[in-house]
Design a protein around this motif. Structure first.
Motif, mmCIF file in Angstrom:
data_model
loop_
_atom_site.group_PDB
_atom_site.id
_atom_site.type_symbol
_atom_site.label_atom_id
_atom_site.label_comp_id
_atom_site.label_asym_id
_atom_site.label_seq_id
_atom_site.Cartn_x
_atom_site.Cartn_y
_atom_site.Cartn_z
ATOM 1 N N LYS A 336 37.241 16.581 58.538
ATOM 2 C CA LYS A 336 36.574 17.720 59.180
ATOM 3 C C LYS A 336 36.961 19.040 58.512
ATOM 4 O O LYS A 336 36.102 19.887 58.231
ATOM 5 N N SER A 337 38.259 19.232 58.256
ATOM 6 C CA SER A 337 38.693 20.463 57.587
ATOM 7 C C SER A 337 38.120 20.551 56.181
ATOM 8 O O SER A 337 37.755 21.638 55.713
ATOM 9 N N PHE A 338 37.978 19.406 55.513
ATOM 10 C CA PHE A 338 37.392 19.411 54.173
ATOM 11 C C PHE A 338 35.934 19.855 54.212
ATOM 12 O O PHE A 338 35.488 20.652 53.365
ATOM 13 N N LYS A 339 35.183 19.380 55.208
ATOM 14 C CA LYS A 339 33.782 19.773 55.305
ATOM 15 C C LYS A 339 33.651 21.257 55.621
ATOM 16 O O LYS A 339 32.768 21.937 55.076
ATOM 17 N N VAL A 340 34.534 21.765 56.502
ATOM 18 C CA VAL A 340 34.481 23.199 56.822
ATOM 19 C C VAL A 340 34.791 24.031 55.581
ATOM 20 O O VAL A 340 34.092 25.020 55.267
ATOM 21 N N LYS A 341 35.817 23.651 54.841
ATOM 22 C CA LYS A 341 36.158 24.384 53.620
ATOM 23 C C LYS A 341 35.050 24.288 52.581
ATOM 24 O O LYS A 341 34.775 25.259 51.855
ATOM 25 N N LYS A 342 34.414 23.130 52.507
ATOM 26 C CA LYS A 342 33.334 22.973 51.547
ATOM 27 C C LYS A 342 32.154 23.872 51.887
ATOM 28 O O LYS A 342 31.546 24.504 50.989
ATOM 29 N N GLU A 343 31.821 23.964 53.187
ATOM 30 C CA GLU A 343 30.728 24.858 53.593
ATOM 31 C C GLU A 343 31.092 26.318 53.343
ATOM 32 O O GLU A 343 30.240 27.104 52.902
ATOM 33 N N ASP A 344 32.355 26.688 53.619
ATOM 34 C CA ASP A 344 32.772 28.077 53.337
ATOM 35 C C ASP A 344 32.702 28.374 51.848
ATOM 36 O O ASP A 344 32.274 29.470 51.443
ATOM 37 N N PHE A 345 33.097 27.428 51.041
ATOM 38 C CA PHE A 345 33.035 27.634 49.594
ATOM 39 C C PHE A 345 31.591 27.807 49.114
ATOM 40 O O PHE A 345 31.293 28.675 48.278
ATOM 41 N N LYS A 346 30.685 27.009 49.683
ATOM 42 C CA LYS A 346 29.273 27.149 49.296
ATOM 43 C C LYS A 346 28.724 28.504 49.734
ATOM 44 O O LYS A 346 27.966 29.151 48.992
ATOM 45 N N ALA A 347 29.121 28.934 50.948
ATOM 46 C CA ALA A 347 28.652 30.238 51.422
ATOM 47 C C ALA A 347 29.197 31.369 50.544
ATOM 48 O O ALA A 347 28.457 32.305 50.189
ATOM 49 N N GLN A 348 30.484 31.305 50.179
ATOM 50 C CA GLN A 348 31.052 32.341 49.292
ATOM 51 C C GLN A 348 30.378 32.330 47.924
ATOM 52 O O GLN A 348 30.095 33.379 47.351
ATOM 53 N N GLN A 349 30.109 31.141 47.409
ATOM 54 C CA GLN A 349 29.438 31.051 46.115
ATOM 55 C C GLN A 349 28.031 31.636 46.188
ATOM 56 O O GLN A 349 27.579 32.332 45.265
ATOM 57 N N LYS A 350 27.338 31.373 47.316
ATOM 58 C CA LYS A 350 25.995 31.923 47.485
ATOM 59 C C LYS A 350 26.037 33.447 47.572
ATOM 60 O O LYS A 350 25.211 34.150 46.961
ATOM 61 N N GLU A 351 27.033 33.963 48.319
ATOM 62 C CA GLU A 351 27.155 35.420 48.443
ATOM 63 C C GLU A 351 27.472 36.077 47.102
ATOM 64 O O GLU A 351 26.931 37.132 46.759
ATOM 65 N N SER A 352 28.345 35.453 46.321
ATOM 66 C CA SER A 352 28.688 36.029 45.018
ATOM 67 C C SER A 352 27.480 36.044 44.070
ATOM 68 O O SER A 352 27.270 37.010 43.331
ATOM 69 N N ILE A 353 26.662 34.999 44.143
ATOM 70 C CA ILE A 353 25.457 34.973 43.294
ATOM 71 C C ILE A 353 24.465 36.035 43.733
ATOM 72 O O ILE A 353 23.843 36.727 42.899
#
Length: 564
Positions: A336-353
């Motif tokens: 569960k923590s891995f999925k939450v971190k993965k979604e946060d990472f995708k959101a940060q990557q999207k924001e940076s782009i």
């Protein structure tokens, strides 16, 4: 035995009388003739040698086996008797029909005491110290009365391997006839009772003779039909379960569901058809009775289980000590923590782009239904947000049990509300774990409320008559109320302002409540506060209006613009 083999004679007496014969030497001619005879016997041209019992000796047997030692047979005749089992050394076993005797001997009982018998009971088969009867005050030796019958002297049985393990040895088949006779008597009694009952009904005119014969035939068929096992079913008495070992006759075989040779492949060795046999027919897999083995394999929690197992393998390769079977709770929390971190990472990557290249306005564009002002789904809403016409809102499923009716109630707890208390609508009871009383409970509850209402009226009649001063004060109060009503008409605009202020306060309270719920939902389940016991009161009109205004409906096409 070969003609040249000579054995020593047995000793005739003492050590001085022992005479050992010298073995005679064979000439070359005798030796050659002996060898030729052996060769002819091996080839079958000469008759085989015969032993003392008249049995042929195989010529291919070596001489050291067929020759008899001098201490067994001094006659030196060729034989194989010494190689066979010796009868005097074999154990003698009882036959499978032998068993211990039961009861007492069948001959007449002795009428007087016999010498050597038991002094207590008078039986000849045992002594006083081995007697199993109750010790008599005066033994049978002295009274000569009540002589006990002699028991059977039990034989010493010795069985072989199969005899020791024969579970039916000693069983008397006639014992089973007692059970058969008992059941036959019960069956006969049932038949007589049934015939008597039918005769009584026939005499009273309730039943005709034709109907009686027809019913008896049907009942006999049902009785024998109950004993027949269902096809494909086997009842295991040890585990108390029904084992399905054969295909039921009504079931369709997998390879007969679609006779097209280009359809799903059927493996006859494993009896498996992994693909959907109706794939090319255009049928929905949810509607057909069988959609392949893979359809069942990849439904439910199977996919999530496989994903969890894959994550465990990958985590173990990267150094994390997790295992699905050894520590499933730790693995589930880590996943569960891995999925939450993965979604946060995708959101940060999207924001940076988006910060680097832009284009947020294209992502925030309204859906095509709003841009084109066209949709095939027609839904009509009321002013409160309920669906009047069109697609109904899907009922949200809960993980808790719903519609659970206990203690003979026909309605659930919470289906009745009165004076700030929840209860059952079927009996108007406010006690949660009470038993249902039905209409009687409703009548009792109504009578109690009517009594409570009548009590103040009776109190008014029982009060003392009012004085002139009290009557004058009441008239003054009524005049003040009339004046207040006249002034209230002028203050209607002020009341509307008060209502608006109350509505604003209710909206602010509803927003605070929604924020509190959002914060609670973000917390871990184990850290949430326990708030099941809350104040049960009827909401005001302003609170209901604020709830309707703030409630979001996902099926509303304008729901995405409510927060803007």
């Amino acid at each position: 035995m070969a003609s040249g083999a000579v054995a020593n004679a047995p000793p005739a007496g003492g050590a001085n009388d022992v005479s050992l014969e010298e073995p005679k030497k064979m000439t070359r001619e005798d030796w050659r003739k002996k060898k030729e005879l052996e060769e002819q016997r091996k080839l079958g041209n000469a008759p085989a040698e015969v032993d003392e019992e008249g049995k042929d000796i195989n010529p291919h047997i070596p001489q050291y086996i067929s020759s008899v030692p001098w201490y067994i047979d001094p006659s030196k005749r060729p034989t194989l008797k010494h190689q066979r089992p010796q009868p005097e050394k074999q154990k003698q076993y009882n036959s499978s029909g032998d068993w211990y005797k039961r009861g007492v001997q069948e001959h007449a009982v002795a009428t007087r005491y016999r010498k050597g018998a038991c002094e207590n009971c008078g039986a000849l088969t045992h002594k006083k110290k081995d007697c199993m009867e109750r010790p008599r005050k005066v033994g049978a030796k002295y009274t000569g009365m009540n002589i006990a019958p002699d028991e059977h002297v039990q034989p010493q049985l010795m069985f072989d391997y199969d005899g020791k393990r024969d579970r039916w040895n000693g069983y008397n088949p006639e014992e089973h006839m007692k059970i058969v006779e008992e059941y036959s008597k019960v069956d006969l009694a049932k038949r007589t009772l049934k015939a008597q009952k039918l005769q009584e009904e026939l005499a009273s005119g309730k039943l005709e003779q034709v109907e009686r014969d027809h019913n008896s035939e049907d009942e006999d068929e049902d009785k024998y039909a109950d004993d027949i096992d269902m096809p494909g079913q086997n009842f295991d008495s040890k585990r108390r379960i029904t084992v399905r070992n054969l295909r039921i006759r009504e079931d369709i075989a997998k390879y007969l569901r679609n006779l097209d040779p280009n359809s799903a492949y059927y493996d006859p060795k494993t009896r498996a058809m992994r693909e959907n046999p109706y794939a090319n027919t255009g049928k929905n897999p949810d509607e057909v009775g069988y959609a392949g083995d893979n359809f069942v394999r990849y439904t439910g929690d199977t996919i999530s289980m496989a994903q969890t197992q894959l994550f465990a393998w990958e985590a173990y390769d990267k150094g994390s000590e997790v295992h699905l079977q050894a520590d499933p709770t730790k693995l589930e929390l880590l996943y569960k923590s891995f999925k939450v971190k993965k979604e946060d990472f995708k959101a940060q990557q999207k924001e940076s782009i988006l910060e680097k290249y832009g284009g947020q306005e294209h992502l925030d564009a309204p859906p095509a239904e709003l841009l084109l002002a066209q949709t095939e789904d027609y839904v009509e809403y009321s002013r409160h947000g309920t669906v009047i016409k069109g697609q109904e809102k899907a009922i949200a499923c809960s993980k808790y049990e719903e519609d659970v009716k206990i203690n003979n109630h026909t309605c659930i707890w919470g289906s009745y509300w009165k004076e700030g208390k929840w209860g059952y609508r079927c009996c108007h009871s406010f006690v949660k774990y009470s038993y249902c009383t039905g209409e009687a409970g409703k009548e009792i509850a109504n009578t109690e409320t009517s009594l409570m209402e009548e009590q103040p009226e009776e109190d008014e009649h029982m009060t003392k008559p009012k004085t002139l001063m009290e009557i004058h004060q009441e008239k003054q109060k009524e005049k003040k109320k009339k004046k207040h009503k006249k002034s209230s008409n002028s203050d209607s605009e002020g009341e509307e302002k008060k209502k608006q202020e109350k509505l604003k306060k209710a909206l602010n309270a509803e927003e605070a409540r929604l924020l509190h719920i959002k914060e609670l939902m973000q917390l871990d389940e184990r850290k949430r506060p326990y708030n099941s016991q809350y104040e049960a009161r009827e909401p005001t009109e302003e609170e209901m209006e604020a709830y309707r205004m703030k409630r979001q409906r996902p099926d509303d096409p304008m729901a995405s613009f409510l927060g803007q």
